[in-house]
Scaffold this active site. Structure first.
Site, short mmCIF file in Angstrom:
data_model
loop_
_atom_site.label_atom_id
_atom_site.label_comp_id
_atom_site.label_asym_id
_atom_site.label_seq_id
_atom_site.Cartn_x
_atom_site.Cartn_y
_atom_site.Cartn_z
CG ASP A 1 -2.09 -0.99 1.03
OD1 ASP A 1 -2.49 -1.22 -0.12
OD2 ASP A 1 -2.56 -1.55 2.03
CE1 TYR B 1 -9.30 -4.38 5.31
CE2 TYR B 1 -9.34 -5.27 3.09
CZ TYR B 1 -9.53 -5.43 4.45
OH TYR B 1 -9.97 -6.63 4.95
#
Length: 809
Positions: A440, A535
């Site tokens: 990420d 997310y």
């Protein structure tokens, strides 16, 4: 670009100073373009062509809570007093990012982003960390923080540039940066940090604003039209003559999933397609409606021999891989996909979030509320210097890695030099080549796509906020935009005191009256919110009055899903759980990596002390006859040890429930031990040396084989904790350059590499790399949105104080 933006504090801490520029307020007209990060592939019709208005994109909450929420402090005061960390440890301001970007563009005749390239060979700034602050040398920072020198360490940036003509990526050190955060000046130093060709361009960081796949995707969809249109009638925006989204919804592609087939020469990614009923619920609705269409693209990138991009594999309705469009057409597949029974956002919705019973956002707190903490910052600084009940520290938000807390002191003594989020990785199971994975910090950045905190929801109404710099943002359904020359700031973090409703310590006196004694646990919370697409990550640093601190990450958001049909791909159940009709959610593991650079006393005189709990017959007690009354029964006992050197199995921790242990970073300075009580005079009594222990809440490790490409990408995930000797060139636990072709590590940036040299850890500056992992086997209750769940690392005083610190005056 107008001036609607984050508001600088005036001398009263109020919004009212000069404004920073951001892409807010002004309207621009954008024709939709297909691209790597354009969520709606092929939305070239007039339906989505229009104006881009980012009014309200940057919050103006700063200064609304209370006039004295943040004290504005001058640079002169910082140079001579407390809070110096704000001068040297803050992430780049938007103005600094723009200035550095301009310097790179001028120096290299480069484009500021891939979208701005004048031709395919022009170099360009790439990735969510294209321009970011370079961490200064620790020794120089400590000398300044501790008043040994008045010389402020020089401030530099690192710029990541893709160079198509030479088929490589280069990172430059640029600076020094002088002036103020609002009006910076960039020096002429321009140093290449890698060798030419050392980082192949196929391994450049993901560029979520790239549009180089547009024509390829459009052509592939057109070729597949004979099989797609019967299954997705009136849903595909490429087919303008039949597209009716208001009747049946939209099928669109999301081309940003890295593929394990990538090599240093070829960049391979997956394009996955989703269906949504309503474009207004775009990112909220898509994750519950995957379609059975996936294809892989391959872009060969070598000097003088670029090929592609081209489609290398197609999966259609659970079958494949097919090598070409014609192969799909020839297969004559009768696809079983049906239009999902999706909601329309009503109260009966199952596939989109509903804020039922939500707390109403409150933007202003009337009157003044007494705070037990103080917050200060120089003008133009994103971060905040905080003081609370013996604690003091500086917090900022890094562009790629997220929240960092620096120079953490308790009662005047530094405990931690750096407590920082390092990585958030997710590894999924899957078949048909679909082992989805995310790094990420590289894909979206943990400090780029952030949430603007809402008072009364994300943080209490009386919280004080801090900011992050950024330039990437999504505008659905149009896609992602991002240019460091247009950097802005967001109000993504908050600071507040929390009454937890529990006791920090307590005891019942056992009398008839049953009286209890104790004190309530009130903690100081520093929180920041990040987003990586489906997310969300809510990071909190938690400080308690007993001298303990904690790093907590709450994982939130939407599960990734796949289409499943019993007659076609029942094997998907080996990787996933069924959470709705024809909807499978693959199992996956989250790995949150946190860096803790503890400084117990003199930084270069630290060590690692291990206390293991065993069961058996300790030798000294046995020889003294102390075990005779209970023989042959075994007893629990402690074995202590000092870790001599780095290395797997030496300075790494994988908890064993049969052999629990406590790992502490201690001061090995004999003078420190001698200053303690008489009980600590014995040289063999290592327990008496002051220190802090690190304790993780969930102890899942990476279960893939060590030689798996993803195990190399996230080497830290082999361990719950790994301890290494501090080095200024060992700043991060992972690198964005390993998102593609992770089997070929780049630049020696890995905890695995840091452990290899086996350096001595006795009397050294010790760094801990802690992995907070969570094994997520989805459940039906994960639809449409997951309940936030935490993982935590506790940093606890262990023989540091002579008694419970909360009881000391």
């Amino acid at each position: 670009m107008d001036q609607e933006s984050s508001i600088l504090l005036d001398e009263n801490g109020q919004g009212g100073g000069q404004r920073r520029e951001s892409p807010g307020g002004k309207q621009r007209t954008y024709a939709l373009v297909l691209g790597l990060t354009t969520f709606v592939i092929g939305l070239l019709t007039g339906v989505f062509v229009g104006t881009r208005n980012t009014d309200g994109f940057v919050s103006s909450f700063r200064g609304e809570i209370e006039e004295t929420a943040v004290t504005l402090i001058s640079t002169t005061a910082l140079e001579t007093g407390e809070g110096r960390a704000a001068l040297v440890l803050d992430e780049l301001s938007p103005e600094e990012i723009r200035a550095v970007s301009a310097k790179v563009v001028e120096r290299l005749s480069a484009a500021s982003s891939s979208k701005n390239q004048k031709n395919k060979n022009q170099p360009y700034l790439v990735g969510v960390n294209a321009v970011e602050w370079e961490t200064p040398r620790k020794a120089e920072v400590l000398a300044f923080l501790d008043g040994e020198t008045k010389e402020v360490p020089k401030r530099y940036a690192r710029a990541t540039v893709a160079r198509p003509e030479t088929a490589d990526v280069m990172v430059f050190r640029v600076g020094p940066i002088s002036g103020t955060r609002k009006a910076p000046s960039v020096g002429e130093e321009f140093e290449a940090l890698y060798g030419d060709g050392e980082i192949p361009i196929a391994k450049m960081p993901p560029d979520i604003c790239d549009e180089s796949l547009s024509e390829l995707i459009a052509a592939t969809m057109e070729g597949l039209r004979p099989v797609l249109e019967p299954v997705f009638p009136r849903m595909i925006p490429f087919f303008e003559d039949t597209y009716k989204p208001e009747e049946v919804g939209t099928v669109f592609g999301f081309p940003i999933f890295p593929d394990l087939k990538s090599t240093p020469e070829s960049r391979v990614m997956m394009v996955k397609f989703f269906w949504i009923r309503d474009g207004k619920a775009f990112n909220n609705g898509m994750w519950m409606h995957p379609t059975p269409l996936v294809f892989q693209t391959n872009h060969t990138m070598v000097k003088g021999g670029e090929e592609g991009p081209f489609v290398s594999a197609i999966y259609w309705c659970g079958r494949g891989p097919f090598g070409t469009v014609q192969d799909v057409l020839d297969a004559k597949i009768d696809c079983e996909w049906e239009v999902p029974a999706a909601s329309d956002g009503s109260s009966e919705a199952w596939d989109t979030p509903i804020e039922r019973g939500a707390v109403e956002e409150k933007k202003k707190v009337k009157g003044k509320k007494k705070r037990t903490f103080s917050v200060s910052a120089p003008e133009g600084t994103n971060g905040r210097y905080v003081k609370w009940k013996g604690w003091e520290f500086f917090v900022t938000q890094r562009l790629s890695t997220g929240m960092s807390v620096w120079d953490i002191r308790f009662r005047g003594k530094r405990i931690v030099y750096e407590l920082s989020l390092q990585e958030s990785a997710a590894i999924y199971g899957g078949g048909q080549g679909d082992q989805t994975y995310y790094l990420d910090t590289a894909m979206t950045g943990m400090g780029q796509i952030t949430g603007i905190v809402r008072p009364g929801v994300d943080c209490p109404e009386d919280a004080v906020t801090f900011w992050n710099s950024a330039w990437v943002y999504g505008e659905f359904p149009r896609g992602f935009f991002g240019d460091p020359m247009e950097a802005f700031s967001r109000e993504s973090g908050c600071i507040f005191e929390l009454d937890t409703g529990t006791a920090l310590w307590s005891h019942v006196d056992q009398s008839r009256k049953g009286k209890t004694m104790g004190i309530s646990r009130k903690s100081l919370i520093v929180r920041a919110i990040s987003n990586s697409g489906n997310y969300d990550y809510i990071a909190s640093a938690i400080f308690d009055i007993d001298g303990s601190l904690h790093f907590e990450m709450r994982l939130a958001g939407m599960a990734e899903t796949r289409w499943i049909h019993q007659k076609v791909n029942a094997w998907e159940a080996d990787f996933s759980t069924l959470i709705h009709s024809h909807l499978a959610a693959p199992m996956h593991t989250h790995y949150i990596n946190v860096k803790v650079d503890l400084d117990i006393g003199q930084p270069d005189k630290n060590g690692i002390h291990v206390m293991r709990s065993l069961s058996g017959y300790p030798q000294a007690a046995k020889e003294a006859g102390a075990l005779e009354p209970l023989e042959p029964l075994a007893s629990k006992y402690i074995v202590e040890d000092i870790v001599k050197k780095e290395g797997p199995g030496n300075s790494t921790v994988v908890p064993d429930p049969h052999r629990p242990a406590v790992w502490r970073v201690i001061s090995m300075d004999q003078k420190t031990a001698d200053q303690r009580t008489a009980l600590c005079k014995e040289e063999s009594s290592w327990s008496c040396y002051p220190g802090y222990a690190l304790v993780a809440s969930e102890t899942v490790r990476n279960t893939l084989p060590d030689d798996h490409p993803l195990s190399k990408m996230i080497g830290f995930a082999k361990y719950t904790m790994a301890f290494t000797k501090q080095h200024d060139d060992e700043q991060r636990s992972s690198t964005p350059f390993d998102t593609y072709a992770p089997q070929n590590r780049t630049g020696g940036i890995s905890v695995d590499v840091y452990l290899e040299d086996g350096e001595s850890l006795e009397g050294a500056d010790v760094v801990a790399w802690a992995t907070l992992a969570h094994e997520h086997i989805p459940r039906s209750e994960d639809a449409p949105l997951i309940s936030n769940y935490p993982v935590r690392l506790s940093v606890l005083p262990w023989n540091y104080f002579p008694r419970h610190a909360a009881m000391e005056p």
